[in-house]
Design a protein around this motif. Structure first.
Motif, PDB file in Angstrom:
ATOM      1  N   UNK A  19       0.933  -1.143  -0.055  1.00  0.00           N
ATOM      2  CA  UNK A  19      -0.124  -0.028   0.061  1.00  0.00           C
ATOM      3  C   UNK A  19       0.818   1.202   0.008  1.00  0.00           C
ATOM      4  N   UNK A  20       0.460   2.157  -0.846  1.00  0.00           N
ATOM      5  CA  UNK A  20       1.244   3.556  -0.641  1.00  0.00           C
ATOM      6  C   UNK A  20       0.865   3.919   0.534  1.00  0.00           C
ATOM      7  N   UNK A  28      -1.725  15.506   1.158  1.00  0.00           N
ATOM      8  CA  UNK A  28      -0.960  14.987  -0.076  1.00  0.00           C
ATOM      9  C   UNK A  28      -0.705  13.489   0.095  1.00  0.00           C
ATOM     10  N   UNK A  29      -0.537  12.735  -1.024  1.00  0.00           N
ATOM     11  CA  UNK A  29      -0.271  11.457  -1.012  1.00  0.00           C
ATOM     12  C   UNK A  29       1.406  11.317  -1.629  1.00  0.00           C
ATOM     13  N   UNK A  30       2.120  10.220  -0.781  1.00  0.00           N
ATOM     14  CA  UNK A  30       3.186   9.986  -1.431  1.00  0.00           C
ATOM     15  C   UNK A  30       3.193   9.035  -2.334  1.00  0.00           C
ATOM     16  N   UNK A  31       3.910   9.194  -3.543  1.00  0.00           N
ATOM     17  CA  UNK A  31       3.731   8.139  -4.618  1.00  0.00           C
ATOM     18  C   UNK A  31       5.164   7.304  -4.363  1.00  0.00           C
ATOM     19  N   UNK A  32       5.460   6.665  -3.293  1.00  0.00           N
ATOM     20  CA  UNK A  32       6.499   5.694  -3.168  1.00  0.00           C
ATOM     21  C   UNK A  32       6.265   4.786  -2.189  1.00  0.00           C
ATOM     22  N   UNK A  33       7.128   3.871  -2.160  1.00  0.00           N
ATOM     23  CA  UNK A  33       6.995   2.800  -1.093  1.00  0.00           C
ATOM     24  C   UNK A  33       8.290   3.298  -0.373  1.00  0.00           C
ATOM     25  N   UNK A  56      21.432  -9.510   4.643  1.00  0.00           N
ATOM     26  CA  UNK A  56      21.026  -8.372   4.624  1.00  0.00           C
ATOM     27  C   UNK A  56      20.489  -7.863   3.273  1.00  0.00           C
ATOM     28  N   UNK A  57      19.722  -7.054   2.908  1.00  0.00           N
ATOM     29  CA  UNK A  57      19.352  -6.274   1.872  1.00  0.00           C
ATOM     30  C   UNK A  57      19.116  -4.852   1.993  1.00  0.00           C
ATOM     31  N   UNK A  58      20.073  -4.230   1.281  1.00  0.00           N
ATOM     32  CA  UNK A  58      20.292  -2.618   1.680  1.00  0.00           C
ATOM     33  C   UNK A  58      19.965  -2.106   0.493  1.00  0.00           C
ATOM     34  N   UNK A  59      18.680  -1.246   0.496  1.00  0.00           N
ATOM     35  CA  UNK A  59      18.364  -0.489  -0.751  1.00  0.00           C
ATOM     36  C   UNK A  59      18.858   0.919  -0.589  1.00  0.00           C
ATOM     37  N   UNK A  60      18.650   1.385  -1.723  1.00  0.00           N
ATOM     38  CA  UNK A  60      19.367   2.917  -1.501  1.00  0.00           C
ATOM     39  C   UNK A  60      18.349   4.143  -1.252  1.00  0.00           C
ATOM     40  N   UNK A  61      17.242   3.788  -1.108  1.00  0.00           N
ATOM     41  CA  UNK A  61      16.104   4.729  -0.773  1.00  0.00           C
ATOM     42  C   UNK A  61      14.809   4.391  -0.919  1.00  0.00           C
ATOM     43  N   UNK A  62      13.756   5.315  -1.024  1.00  0.00           N
ATOM     44  CA  UNK A  62      12.459   4.853  -1.331  1.00  0.00           C
ATOM     45  C   UNK A  62      12.262   4.473  -2.888  1.00  0.00           C
ATOM     46  N   UNK A  63      11.082   3.488  -3.026  1.00  0.00           N
ATOM     47  CA  UNK A  63      11.003   3.143  -4.228  1.00  0.00           C
ATOM     48  C   UNK A  63       9.629   3.859  -4.968  1.00  0.00           C
ATOM     49  N   UNK A  64      10.170   4.495  -6.048  1.00  0.00           N
ATOM     50  CA  UNK A  64       9.054   5.517  -6.625  1.00  0.00           C
ATOM     51  C   UNK A  64       7.786   4.353  -7.169  1.00  0.00           C
ATOM     52  N   UNK A  65       6.415   4.867  -6.995  1.00  0.00           N
ATOM     53  CA  UNK A  65       5.425   3.943  -7.383  1.00  0.00           C
ATOM     54  C   UNK A  65       5.281   4.384  -8.746  1.00  0.00           C
ATOM     55  N   UNK A  66       5.952   4.140  -9.611  1.00  0.00           N
ATOM     56  CA  UNK A  66       5.653   4.392 -11.183  1.00  0.00           C
ATOM     57  C   UNK A  66       6.286   3.139 -12.027  1.00  0.00           C
ATOM     58  N   UNK A  67       5.387   2.574 -12.737  1.00  0.00           N
ATOM     59  CA  UNK A  67       5.759   1.464 -13.560  1.00  0.00           C
ATOM     60  C   UNK A  67       7.022   1.732 -14.353  1.00  0.00           C
ATOM     61  N   UNK A  68       7.883   0.707 -14.317  1.00  0.00           N
ATOM     62  CA  UNK A  68       9.481   0.925 -15.084  1.00  0.00           C
ATOM     63  C   UNK A  68      10.249   1.576 -14.254  1.00  0.00           C
ATOM     64  N   UNK A  69      10.080   1.907 -12.832  1.00  0.00           N
ATOM     65  CA  UNK A  69      11.144   2.593 -12.076  1.00  0.00           C
ATOM     66  C   UNK A  69      11.929   1.086 -11.559  1.00  0.00           C
ATOM     67  N   UNK A  70      13.270   1.522 -11.555  1.00  0.00           N
ATOM     68  CA  UNK A  70      14.122   0.237 -11.121  1.00  0.00           C
ATOM     69  C   UNK A  70      15.146   1.034 -10.288  1.00  0.00           C
ATOM     70  N   UNK A  71      15.500   0.127  -9.140  1.00  0.00           N
ATOM     71  CA  UNK A  71      16.192   0.527  -7.961  1.00  0.00           C
ATOM     72  C   UNK A  71      17.249  -0.928  -7.783  1.00  0.00           C
ATOM     73  N   UNK A  72      18.637  -0.757  -7.758  1.00  0.00           N
ATOM     74  CA  UNK A  72      19.353  -1.744  -7.380  1.00  0.00           C
ATOM     75  C   UNK A  72      19.750  -1.580  -5.821  1.00  0.00           C
ATOM     76  N   UNK A  92      -1.467  -0.136  -9.320  1.00  0.00           N
ATOM     77  CA  UNK A  92      -2.999  -0.368  -9.177  1.00  0.00           C
ATOM     78  C   UNK A  92      -3.572   0.396  -8.105  1.00  0.00           C
ATOM     79  N   UNK A  93      -4.261   1.576  -8.450  1.00  0.00           N
ATOM     80  CA  UNK A  93      -4.747   2.644  -7.273  1.00  0.00           C
ATOM     81  C   UNK A  93      -3.538   2.671  -6.471  1.00  0.00           C
TER      82      UNK A  93
END
Length: 108
Positions: A19-20, A28-33, A56-72, A92-93
Motif C-alpha cells: 500500500x502506498x 497529500x499522497x506520497x507516490x513511493x514505498x 542483509x538487503x540494503x536499498x538506496x532509498x524509497x521506491x517510486x510508485x511508477x511502472x518501470x522504476x528500477x532500483x538496485x 493499481x490504485x
C-alpha cells in the motif's frame, strides 16, 4: 546448494503488493514505498522463493510508485554481495507490484 548459489540468478515475480503510504496531515499522497518496507518485503519474498534468508538487503532509498522504476539494492549472503534489482511492473490504485531479480554476478 550453498546459500550464495541459491541467490545467484534468483528471480521472483511474486505478488508483492504494498500500500502506498499517505500523508493525510498535509493533505497529500506520497507516490513511493518506503525503503525499509521494500527491504522487508523483498527479503520475505526472496526467502519464500528460494528457501534461504539473505544476511542483509540494503536499498538506496524509497521506491517510486511508477511502472518501470528500477532500483538496485545490495544483497549480502555468506559475506558475498549481489545486486538485487527491484523493478516496479504494475501500479493499481494505491498498490505497487514489484519484481526482484538477482543476476549471477556479484556486486562490486
Amino acid at each position: 546448494m550453498t546459500r550464495t548459489r541459491a541467490f545467484s540468478g534468483a528471480t521472483t515475480g511474486a505478488a508483492l503488493l504494498v500500500l502506498f503510504l499517505s500523508l493525510t496531515a498535509c493533505g497529500s499522497t506520497r507516490d513511493y514505498v518506503q525503503e525499509k518496507t521494500v527491504e522487508r518485503i523483498a527479503t520475505e519474498q526472496l526467502t519464500n522463493a528460494i528457501g534461504v534468508t539473505p544476511e542483509n538487503l540494503d536499498c538506496p532509498g524509497d521506491l517510486e510508485g511508477k511502472v518501470g522504476t528500477e532500483m538496485t539494492c545490495v544483497l549480502t549472503s555468506d559475506g558475498e554481495k549481489y545486486d538485487a534489482i527491484i523493478t516496479v511492473d504494475d501500479v493499481d490504485g494505491g498498490r505497487v507490484h514489484f519484481k526482484i531479480d538477482v543476476p549471477p554476478n556479484a556486486a562490486e
